[in-house]
Design an enzyme around this catalytic site. Structure first.
Site, PDB file in Angstrom:
ATOM      1  N   CYS A   7       3.875  -6.663 -35.879  1.00 37.69           N
ATOM      2  CA  CYS A   7       3.336  -5.637 -37.784  1.00 37.69           C
ATOM      3  C   CYS A   7       2.592  -6.849 -39.202  1.00 37.69           C
ATOM      4  O   CYS A   7       1.188  -7.327 -38.505  1.00 37.69           O
ATOM      5  CB  CYS A   7       4.477  -5.477 -38.160  1.00 37.69           C
ATOM      6  SG  CYS A   7       5.047  -4.681 -40.071  1.00 37.69           S
ATOM      7  N   HIS A  56       7.237  -2.280 -34.203  1.00 37.74           N
ATOM      8  CA  HIS A  56       8.827  -2.837 -34.154  1.00 37.74           C
ATOM      9  C   HIS A  56       9.592  -2.873 -32.513  1.00 37.74           C
ATOM     10  O   HIS A  56       9.604  -0.966 -32.640  1.00 37.74           O
ATOM     11  CB  HIS A  56       9.491  -3.546 -34.847  1.00 37.74           C
ATOM     12  CG  HIS A  56       8.529  -3.696 -36.032  1.00 37.74           C
ATOM     13  ND1 HIS A  56       9.055  -4.954 -36.474  1.00 37.74           N
ATOM     14  CD2 HIS A  56       8.437  -2.996 -37.314  1.00 37.74           C
ATOM     15  CE1 HIS A  56       8.215  -5.590 -37.820  1.00 37.74           C
ATOM     16  NE2 HIS A  56       7.817  -3.954 -38.644  1.00 37.74           N
TER      17      HIS A  56
END
Length: 486
Positions: free
Chosen positions: A334, A431
């Site tokens: 991310c 994630h």
């Protein structure tokens, strides 16, 4: 039989007293008895968050509590989520969607309006479930935050629910914590406290019993139970990072380092690595040198440009370059993925005052922080080194990244991630990539681990929540929580 009260609130004398764990454990206990139960936390402040099936965002702890209860998490389980992006400011998530950013003083004024969505979400859960287990935030003794309180006794009074107070005896001063907290409450608030739970006790309980008798006599409130200090459990952290290094003694071992940036988010990404028998995982403290390792993983970040500046200030950028020169691998998740690219821009100032910066330049990407947040849960295929693996994950980010090169993941939502031509640096927005056993094994093999053993984080979480529920069942007097014998 159902509890006579369709709701119970767990408040604590301090942060990290055991509120989240107690709600999760009680949720599993009730679910075992066939009770349709849900967790609820009106206001949460955390950078560990989860995505619900309908594309909303809630605190990670509430998603884990829903898992413990055996139900699908919804935005109504955490209607107000605060995600700090500076020491004094935070992004406000209301019923799963980003509303705006505010400083601490601004949020104090906003709280009088926040009770409306909070009570709306609580009412929805009460209609859908037999029982709702409510977690407080911080402590009700924080008298400076009492005005328009939506997190502790302010909510309890509005919703008219009973309260138990949990205290951590391992910190010391447990009786002062409980007595002091009770003394900070109004008479009506004290009246709705039905008892205390003492958490993380070690030793011979007979030595504690005189104190328990004194506490009950002093307050007129029962001690519902004393929960032992439980170790070796894999329970999702609400926010704090366990910086203890995992040590493996099994043959071929991979050393992994995660640099802790100031606004690190979703560090639960590394839980699967923490329990892996062939991985030594270490979190590098801010400003400290990165230890020698095989793989460096740049984590998610709530303020990417600011955290990238910190990486440079700590000298970690030079250490990462040296690590690669000596044959190491680097991965970004991310915000960490964005940092590995060529350029990051924040034209609207959404994450901070710095509007643009050069990235570390290892991946051919360009990221622009946009106003609309991406929130998705998805399943795809990870392709790496000619091998493929099923991967599940979720995305939570404001950035839109354009890239050139070999992508990593293909899913129904398109393609994600990138690996460089030297095959030693990769990044992904997803994630939870290590949570998928096949994908975890493939990534560890890419990083240099031979004969990778496949592990299941979900199975470990299941084992842990059952062990927690067993401990609560043995140590709590359930008849003092609910009059019915269920």
């Amino acid at each position: 039989m159902l509890p006579t009260s369709r709701a119970l609130m767990v408040q604590g004398t301090t942060s990290d007293a055991g509120k989240s764990v107690l709600v999760a454990g009680l949720g599993r206990l009730l679910a075992r008895r066939g009770i349709h139960v849900a967790p609820f936390k009106s206001q949460n402040m955390a950078l560990n968050s989860a995505v619900t099936a309908d594309g909303g965002e809630i605190g990670r702890a509430q998603a884990f509590q829903a898992f413990a209860c055996g139900v699908e998490p919804t935005v109504h389980m955490n209607p107000i989520l605060l995600k700090p992006n500076s020491d004094c400011g935070a992004q406000i998530i209301v019923q799963g969607k980003a509303a705006e950013s505010m400083n601490a003083i601004g949020f104090q004024s906003y709280k009088k309006f926040a009770m409306t969505p909070v009570m709306e979400s609580f009412s929805i859960l009460q209609k859908q479930f037999d029982c709702v287990l409510i977690e407080g935030a911080g402590s009700p003794a924080e008298v400076n935050l009492r005005e328009n309180d939506i997190a502790n006794m302010g909510f309890a009074e509005e919703a008219d629910v009973p309260v138990i107070i949990v205290a951590d005896i391992d910190r010391g001063g447990v009786f002062a914590h409980l007595i002091g907290t009770l003394d900070c409450l109004s008479q009506s608030e004290r009246d709705r406290v039905i008892g205390f739970v003492i958490n993380r006790f070690r030793g011979d309980i007979s030595l504690l019993e005189p104190g328990l008798e004194w506490l009950e006599e002093k307050t007129g409130k029962p001690v519902i139970g004393v929960v032992p200090y439980l170790q070796g459990l894999m329970l999702d952290a609400e926010d704090a990072i366990d910086v203890s290094q995992t040590q493996s003694t099994e043959g071929d071992v991979l050393n992994i380092v995660v640099p802790v940036v100031p606004r690190i988010s979703n560090h639960t990404d590394f839980d699967a690595l923490r329990i892996h028998p062939q991985v030594n995982l270490q979190f590098a403290a801010p400003g400290k040198p990165l230890p020698p390792c095989d793989l460096i993983i740049l984590p998610g970040s709530k303020s990417v440009i600011s955290d990238l500046t910190s990486i440079r200030n700590y000298g970690w950028d030079h250490q990462i370059a040296k690590h690669l020169r000596y044959g190491g691998k680097v991965m970004g998740i991310c915000g960490g993925y964005q940092m590995l690219g060529n350029r990051i821009e924040d034209p609207h100032g959404i994450e901070g005052t710095m509007l643009k910066t050069d990235g570390l330049g290892y991946l051919d990407t360009h990221t622009v922080i946009e106003r609309e947040k991406v929130l998705t849960r998805t399943v795809g295929t990870l392709t790496l080194g000619g091998e493929r693996a099923k991967v599940t994950g979720y995305e939570i980010h404001m950035g839109v990244t354009s890239s050139k090169g070999q992508t990593l993941i293909t899913s129904e939502n398109g393609q994600d991630g990138l690996i460089n031509t030297d095959q030693n640096v990769l990044g992904t927005y997803w994630h939870g990539v290590f949570d998928s056993p096949e994908a975890c094994s493939l990534l560890l093999a890419w990083a240099g681990l031979g004969e990778v053993k496949e592990i299941s984080l979900e199975a470990e979480r299941e084992r842990s929540i059952n062990a927690l529920a067993d401990a609560l069942e043995a140590s709590l007097d359930m008849s003092k929580l609910w009059a019915s014998n269920f």
